[in-house]
Scaffold this active site. Sequence first.
Site, PDB file in Angstrom:
ATOM      1  N   GLU A 126       0.837  -1.205  -0.081  1.00 36.12           N
ATOM      2  CA  GLU A 126       0.034   0.180   0.093  1.00 36.12           C
ATOM      3  C   GLU A 126       0.881   1.342  -0.025  1.00 36.12           C
ATOM      4  OE1 GLU A 126      -3.862   1.215   2.564  1.00 36.12           O
ATOM      5  OE2 GLU A 126      -1.808   1.011   3.792  1.00 36.12           O
ATOM      6  N   ARG A 249      -9.331  11.243   9.619  1.00 36.25           N
ATOM      7  CA  ARG A 249      -9.964   9.942   8.987  1.00 36.25           C
ATOM      8  C   ARG A 249     -11.270  10.425   8.413  1.00 36.25           C
ATOM      9  NH1 ARG A 249      -5.826   8.264   9.992  1.00 36.25           N
ATOM     10  NH2 ARG A 249      -5.249   6.321  10.634  1.00 36.25           N
ATOM     11  N   HIS A 389       0.576   2.599  17.470  1.00 36.23           N
ATOM     12  CA  HIS A 389       0.305   3.388  16.248  1.00 36.23           C
ATOM     13  C   HIS A 389       1.222   4.570  16.174  1.00 36.23           C
ATOM     14  CE1 HIS A 389      -2.012   4.486  12.844  1.00 36.23           C
ATOM     15  NE2 HIS A 389      -2.712   3.508  12.874  1.00 36.23           N
ATOM     16  N   SER A 435      -0.100  -3.547  14.015  1.00 41.32           N
ATOM     17  CA  SER A 435      -0.650  -5.050  14.223  1.00 41.32           C
ATOM     18  C   SER A 435       0.492  -6.003  14.287  1.00 41.32           C
ATOM     19  CB  SER A 435      -1.777  -5.363  13.402  1.00 41.32           C
ATOM     20  OG  SER A 435      -1.334  -5.372  11.957  1.00 41.32           O
TER      21      SER A 435
END
Length: 627
Positions: A126, A249, A389, A435
């Site tokens: 990505e 977001r 994160h 993750s």
Amino acid sequence: MANWETVVVNTDLLICGGGFSACGAATEAAYWAKKKGLKVTLVDKAALDRSGAVAMGLSAINQYVGIKDGENTAEDYIRYVRGDLMGISREDLVYNIARHVDSTVHLFEKWGLKIWKDEAGKYVHEGRWQLMINGESYKVIIAEAAKNAIAAAGGEIIERVFIVDPLMDGNKCVGAVGFSTRENKFYVFKAKAVIAGMGGAVHVFRPRSVGEGFGRSWYPPFNSGSSAYFTIKAGAEMTCQEVRFIPVRFKDAYGPVGAWFLLFKSRAVSATGGDYMVVRKAELENWKPYGLVKPIPANLRNYLGMLDTEQGLGPLYMETSEAIQNIAAQYKDDPKAFKKKMKELESEAWEDFLDMTISQAILWAAQNVKPEEKHSEIAACEPYFIGSHSGASGAWVSGPEDLPTPYKWGYTNMTTVNGLFAVGDGSGASSHKFSSGSHAEGRIAGKSAIKYIVEKGAEPKVDMAEVEKLKAKILLPLDLWDKHSKETTDVEVNTNYLLPRQFLHRLQKIMDEYAGGVISGFKTSKSLCERGLELMVLLKEDAAKMGARNHHELMRVWENNQRVYQAEAHIRSILFREETRWPGYYFRADKPKMDDANWKCFVNCQMDPKTGEWKMMKKDIWTMPGV
Ligand SMILES: Cc1cc2nc3c(=O)[nH]c(=O)nc-3n(C[C@H](O)[C@H](O)[C@H](O)COP(=O)(O)OP(=O)(O)OC[C@H]3O[C@@H](n4cnc5c(N)ncnc54)[C@H](O)[C@@H]3O)c2cc1C
């Protein structure tokens, strides 16, 4: 006291939490425990298959270094995290995770996770570090591996038990107590070593979504600061408690933007200000050297958009239609191929949400958004604590044994408390593990904890009189309800208790208004922080008066208590750090500039569990030699 059975569980290693880091810890620890005849017990407040931040699934693995194919090195990853965190990162921890994360991703694939491949059989990226996946069942797959490993080693998984406090023997952690969220059972876990992997925290700040949308947030509502509370209460040194994360977001349903920015190369613009990353580029000079690194740190990207919204130039939009058209344009001379590509891009756009944030797809449908035809609104969310994160809050843990790091006092990933390890969102200053990196860090800590047990693990000495006191304290909210709820005609209005929802609103109001939440435009100051701390004293007095009608509300009470500790550590750390280093996450309005001369350091804090007194400390930054 509520008449609940006390269940005592004896184990060697106790893993608190069942998310990505805990599953990593379980998988690895069980392997070594089996060889040594030790027992591993994992306790999750929810059901392992769908617990934690990855419950709904994800559409990308965000940390893959690609060492085997020579794509990047672990040193490259250090440079990336150093830049994104404005110079504040534990490079020993970042390096340790980066050099192990690829093998974790390969395990994920072996366990059945579908990672996208191109025609040449290579992973589809990505972005530089991110791999595209079919990830709606990501958590189920990772949980299954942990379950199998624990079962093969004769261990135990206990679900729907909420861990509250650590059990201590001096400066040694010897277990934990918690309660069932389904049955009248109070749990006492006695262990030789404990791993805290209970995620980060949400709803410490008032969310944008209030009223009918209350509960909706980017960070899933399941994690309430249990890792921070547990380690703080054990007396562990904490780090980067000021480094919250505010993602930008898709507005109101918090859908991911990664695929849009990285895969589709979309632009974000404000309605009347244009492309704020271009228009406001000069502002980045003020945050040198980090303002000039590539990629531009996440907080600075946020900040440039925020400057537009502050000046009334919003809303902000993701230019989805433009991005889709740009990609499809290469097929413009072949109408059939163009149509096919458009269909493919459209379905990828929807799948991105359906993989991990289904509610965003529902909101798009409800608002008649067709991403190929119309742009879509984005916004900065409320602040969260997610050290795995792009935030960094967590416990201060010991570095890897083989590196010349100055931060080393024992076993890798052990906190400053003997026998207590922290992972994932629970361990600080090692951002961008996401993750895969959280799972890798869990594996590192799982192995390290077993080593600690083999070399140092004495039988846990647990004071059962202390346990009885904890039981009375933890179940008190049920007693308050039983005793007083019939005294008024409206059970929500009572002078002898307040309900967890009411308490939560008070906490969120303090944080929002004094500690730089949405309402104050993420700005705070010395005076605001000090006033916030004054109000926090009063709030903490009332914490002991929360009432609970049932198991679920008892959990809500303890979630709130845990959030309060996270909140206090946050305000104290912002107050201590007299500069603004992460505009876009928070802004110290009275110290509006970055001050590298005085504040290029970690801010650590520690609470004395006996007196409740906090100590604030500066810690030097160590950089990896040659990087
Ligand atoms: C919205 C969102 C999107 C993300 N997108 C991506 C992405 O695209 N790619 C990527 O790689 N990463 C992504 N991440 C990051 C990733 O989800 C985290 O880095 C990772 O889940 C952290 O692992 P953890 O074990 O620390 O916490 P979690 O996985 O959240 O696990 C926490 C666990 O603790 C349990 N728990 C909590 N409190 C208690 C308690 N009191 N007692 C017992 N158990 C408790 C929970 O039930 C859960 O099992 C995303 C995160 C979020 C929030």
